[in-house]
Design an enzyme around this catalytic site. Structure first.
Site, PDB file in Angstrom:
ATOM      1  N   SER A 227       0.852  -1.191   0.000  1.00 20.77           N
ATOM      2  CA  SER A 227       0.000   0.000   0.000  1.00 20.77           C
ATOM      3  C   SER A 227       0.882   1.233   0.000  1.00 20.77           C
ATOM      4  CB  SER A 227      -0.860   0.023   1.259  1.00 20.77           C
ATOM      5  OG  SER A 227      -0.042   0.294   2.388  1.00 20.77           O
ATOM      6  N   ASP A 228       0.381   2.337  -0.553  1.00 22.90           N
ATOM      7  CA  ASP A 228       1.049   3.595  -0.250  1.00 22.90           C
ATOM      8  C   ASP A 228       0.856   3.805   1.252  1.00 22.90           C
ATOM      9  OD1 ASP A 228       2.403   5.961  -0.215  1.00 22.90           O
ATOM     10  OD2 ASP A 228       1.343   6.857  -1.909  1.00 22.90           O
ATOM     11  N   TRP A 229       1.683   4.660   1.824  1.00 22.10           N
ATOM     12  CA  TRP A 229       1.730   4.765   3.292  1.00 22.10           C
ATOM     13  C   TRP A 229       0.421   5.346   3.847  1.00 22.10           C
ATOM     14  CZ3 TRP A 229       5.203   2.113   1.453  1.00 22.10           C
ATOM     15  CH2 TRP A 229       6.290   1.644   2.172  1.00 22.10           C
ATOM     16  N   GLY A 230      -0.401   4.456   4.352  1.00 17.52           N
ATOM     17  CA  GLY A 230      -1.679   4.892   4.900  1.00 17.52           C
ATOM     18  C   GLY A 230      -2.824   4.793   3.902  1.00 17.52           C
TER      19      GLY A 230
END
Ligand code: BGC
Length: 755
Positions: A227-230
């Protein structure tokens, strides 16, 4: 290599769930009892941002080489050099104990306003894909992984974590996905990072269609999706969609949610096992590369300088450059003293050293007198005294060099630009200095296209030096003095003004949605189609020498799509100095069922030539160079017909052309249905033979009723009317005369077609 299947068989449910979520901001979960090591990832993309404390999201990172950012790299059009940079990045990852670097970013430059364009390569998917594949190959050849990002349709920073990008299928396939596709198919990035935004209503992290069906099943990604961060909203939904690793960690509640979902039967454990299998495959692969060997910082700095030099684009030159025998130079602009060489956000590198443009210039100046004036402030205030001082210095010199950097607050990850302009003071400064000093050179540092029409006529020469990396100051000096002959070409169009740009009407969206209403027509595809003038076209860039193109040949005048076509052209250096020319190959489909851009880049190569030297450039066009994605068939198709093969020095400077005839081998499935129009029946290869006799009878009956070609009869205008009506409606009008209900008749015809 570890026996992954046996490890999975021994893992507890809790261990599996834990592996699928980060243990720190940058690390994956180790499982000591089974010998599963942790793995460390770091940003990316144009340098290693290794924070020493893995629990910290943001912290000054350990020193690493800051290479030029993607806009500069793309302007080199030099995949071999980008691959070399990839190898250097890997060496730094190894030194800094990093297993995977988070990059490259291949999102399209849909609008020049995107604050993160400096981290992306191009408005053209072919060029972006080739660049990304080379970088990935370089990094991974040394046993370090990459993370291709941000998948997909992350083309603006405005509301980047929530915005819903509404993109039609064909546009996705032809514009927003191909750079990812090329990189995956050619270079197998170890990981792919999903985007924050939604695409057609679904978050990037929950996109079964994009993550599983296209990325893993169709393109064959072997590694895992992070995932992208968050970017994860619903962990279980994301796992089901194909999102393997959630970052950052720790997120114990997420781990618990996965455990509970399996226990309750809401999540099939096989889905979790598949994510675990993919993650373990990369974790063990990464562990095979021993870490810790130091990197050669001086060599990497030199490489960064070469890259920056090749990426510099000579936008304008009246002959002043390269500089010769200048005795008095006025250096103007803060950016000469404070190099602007990278952008803000997650890609921010702590450089090993920084070349100051002014100091580097002085090294080549052969004892010339050099003055420095600041020219403009760090903020957007107006400071006339700075302009006055610069004008005085310029007047007293033989040449003025204006180092103009777009201020960092105007362009960054996390928000978009408000306009395409330099600051008011910068524009006033350029005009005032050029008014007194005709020998003025503007050197620009910025990450994406600028509007220049209000000042571009004033200077004698303009260099686009981009966010040039830590060695860019030296690279500028190399180009100013002709040590390096500029050869970069724009990987993005520079428009005349913001309101000319393709996404202008549909950007940034409203009510949480942005409609990609311009469809396929971004970048030069749009300007070509609209016949709209631009400041500098895609593919454009000058040189201190000149090149002539001749003797274009194609391998066949008529060819089958699957065999492809080879195109050759001779390029001669017709000027006084050695130089590199970037040769571009565009394809134009003369006629297709669906609208196609006037031309599309499908190949390029660069040649180094001594004065007077000629070399042959040979490029190959494969099936995809001619194909387009047909949403009704759900596949890439070609059609029989003529194509123009265009070879040029830029998208607007085509030097040679040939027309060839393609024979399609695509067998199109029949897509006729109850509501198909008469035209669709007549144009469909399988529908035509069935329908034609029926149509003839139908027309004859109608002519009997309404008369022939004459007034009120079945003439051409009525035919025009009829052809785009569904057969069913046409039949309904004469239902009294029909032997059976319209639906039954159509069902009979369809049966014959599909028989
Ligand atoms: C960025 C990514 C980056 C990640 C980790 C995100 O906000 O969009 O590009 O890799 O943070 O820093």
């Amino acid at each position: 290599m570890a026996d992954i299947a046996s490890i999975i068989a021994q893992m507890t449910l809790e261990e599996k769930a834990a592996l699928c979520t980060g243990v720190t901001s940058w690390g994956t979960t180790p499982i000591e009892r089974l010998g599963v090591p942790g793995m460390t990832v770091s940003d990316g993309p144009h340098g290693v941002r290794r924070v020493a404390d893995e629990t910290a999201l943001v912290q000054e990172s350990l020193p690493a080489t800051c290479f030029p950012t993607a806009s500069s790299l793309a302007a080199t059009w030099d995949p071999a050099l980008i691959e070399e940079m990839g190898q250097a990045l890997a060496e730094e990852c190894i030194a800094l104990h990093v297993d995977v670097i988070l990059g490259p970013g291949v999102n399209m430059k849909r609008t020049p306003l995107c604050g993160r364009n400096f981290e992306y390569f191009s408005e053209d998917p072919y060029l972006a894909g080739e660049m990304a594949a080379s970088l990935i190959k370089g990094v991974q050849s040394r046993g370090v992984g990459t993370s291709l990002k941000h998948y997909a349709a992350n083309n603006q920073e405005y509301q980047r974590m929530t915005i819903n990008a509404k993109v039609d299928e064909r546009t996705l396939r032809e514009i927003y996905l191909p750079a990812f596709e090329t990189a995956v198919k050619k270079a197998q990035p170890w990981t792919v990072m999903c985007s924050y935004n939604r695409v057609n209503g679904v978050y990037g992290s929950e996109q079964t269609y994009l993550l599983t069906e296209i990325l893993k099943e169709e393109w064959g990604l072997e590694g895992f999706v992070v995932s992208d961060w968050g970017a994860v909203h619903d962990r279980v939904a994301a796992l089901k969609a194909g999102l393997d690793l959630e970052m950052p960690g720790p997120r114990p509640r997420r781990v618990q949610a996965v455990v509970e979902a399996v226990q309750s039967g809401a999540l099939d454990e096989a889905v979790l096992n598949e994510a675990v299998r993919r993650i373990l495959g990369i974790v063990f692969k990464a562990a095979e590369t021993p870490k810790g060997a130091p990197f050669d910082a001086a060599a990497h700095h030199a490489l960064a300088r070469r890259l920056a030099g090749e990426g510099i684009v000579l936008l304008k030159n009246n002959g002043l450059l390269p500089l010769k025998d200048v005795r008095r130079m006025a250096v103007i602009g803060r950016a000469a003293r404070e190099a602007h060489f990278q952008g803000g956000g997650s890609s921010h590198i702590n450089p090993t050293q920084v070349d100051m443009p002014l100091e580097e210039l002085a090294k080549f100046a052969g004892g010339a007198e050099i003055t420095f004036s600041e020219g403009y402030p760090a903020d957007d205030s107006s400071q006339p005294d700075l302009i006055e001082a610069a004008v005085a210095a310029a007047q007293a010199a033989e040449v003025a060099l204006l180092y103009i950097a777009l201020p960092a607050y105007k362009e960054s990850e996390g928000y978009d630009r408000a306009d395409l302009d330099l600051t008011g003071q910068q524009v006033a400064l350029i005009k005032a200095v050029c008014a007194v000093q005709p020998n003025s050179v503007v050197i620009l540092n910025n990450g994406s296209a600028l509007a220049m029409s209000t000042w571009i006529d004033a200077p004698a020469a303009v260099l686009e030096a981009w966010m040039m990396g830590q060695a860019g100051g030296g690279a500028i000096a190399d180009v100013l003095f002709g040590i390096v002959n500029p050869s970069g070409k724009l990987a993005e169009t520079f428009p005349l003004k913001l309101s000319d740009t393709p996404a202008y009407i549909n950007y940034p969206g409203e009510n949480g949605e942005v409609r990609y209403g311009e469809g396929l027509f971004i970048g030069y595809r749009y300007y070509d189609m609209r016949e709209q003038p631009v400041q500098f076209p895609f593919g454009y860039g000058g040189s201190y020498t000149t090149f002539a193109y001749s003797g274009m040949r194609v391998s066949a005048k008529t060819f089958r799509d699957v065999e492809g076509l080879t195109v050759s052209v001779d390029v001669t250096n017709t000027g006084p100095v050695a130089g590199r020319e970037i040769v571009q190959l565009y394809v134009h489909d003369r006629k297709a069922q669906l609208v196609r851009p006037p031309k599309e880049l499908k190949g390029f190569a660069s040649v180094e030539l001594q004065p007077g030297e000629t070399k042959t450039v040979t490029l190959f066009l494969d099936f995809r160079a001619f194909a387009y994605y047909h949403p009704a068939y759900g596949q890439w198709i070609t059609e029989n017909g003529e194509f123009d093969i265009l070879v040029g020095a830029s998208s607007a400077d085509i030097r040679c052309a040939e027309t060839v005839t393609l024979e399609s081998t695509v067998e199109l499935p029949c897509i006729l249905h109850r509501e198909s129009t008469l035209r669709e029946w007549l144009e469909d290869p399988r529908g035509k033979p069935v329908f034609e006799p029926f149509f003839a009878q139908m027309l004859a009956a109608m002519r009997e009723m309404f008369g022939g070609e004459g007034e009120g009869g079945i003439g051409m205008e009525v035919m025009g009317f009829l052809l785009d009506m569904p057969l069913r409606d046409v039949l309904e009008f004469q239902s009294q005369q029909l032997p059976a209900p319209a639906d039954e008749i159509i069902a009979g015809l369809l049966q014959q077609v599909y028989a």
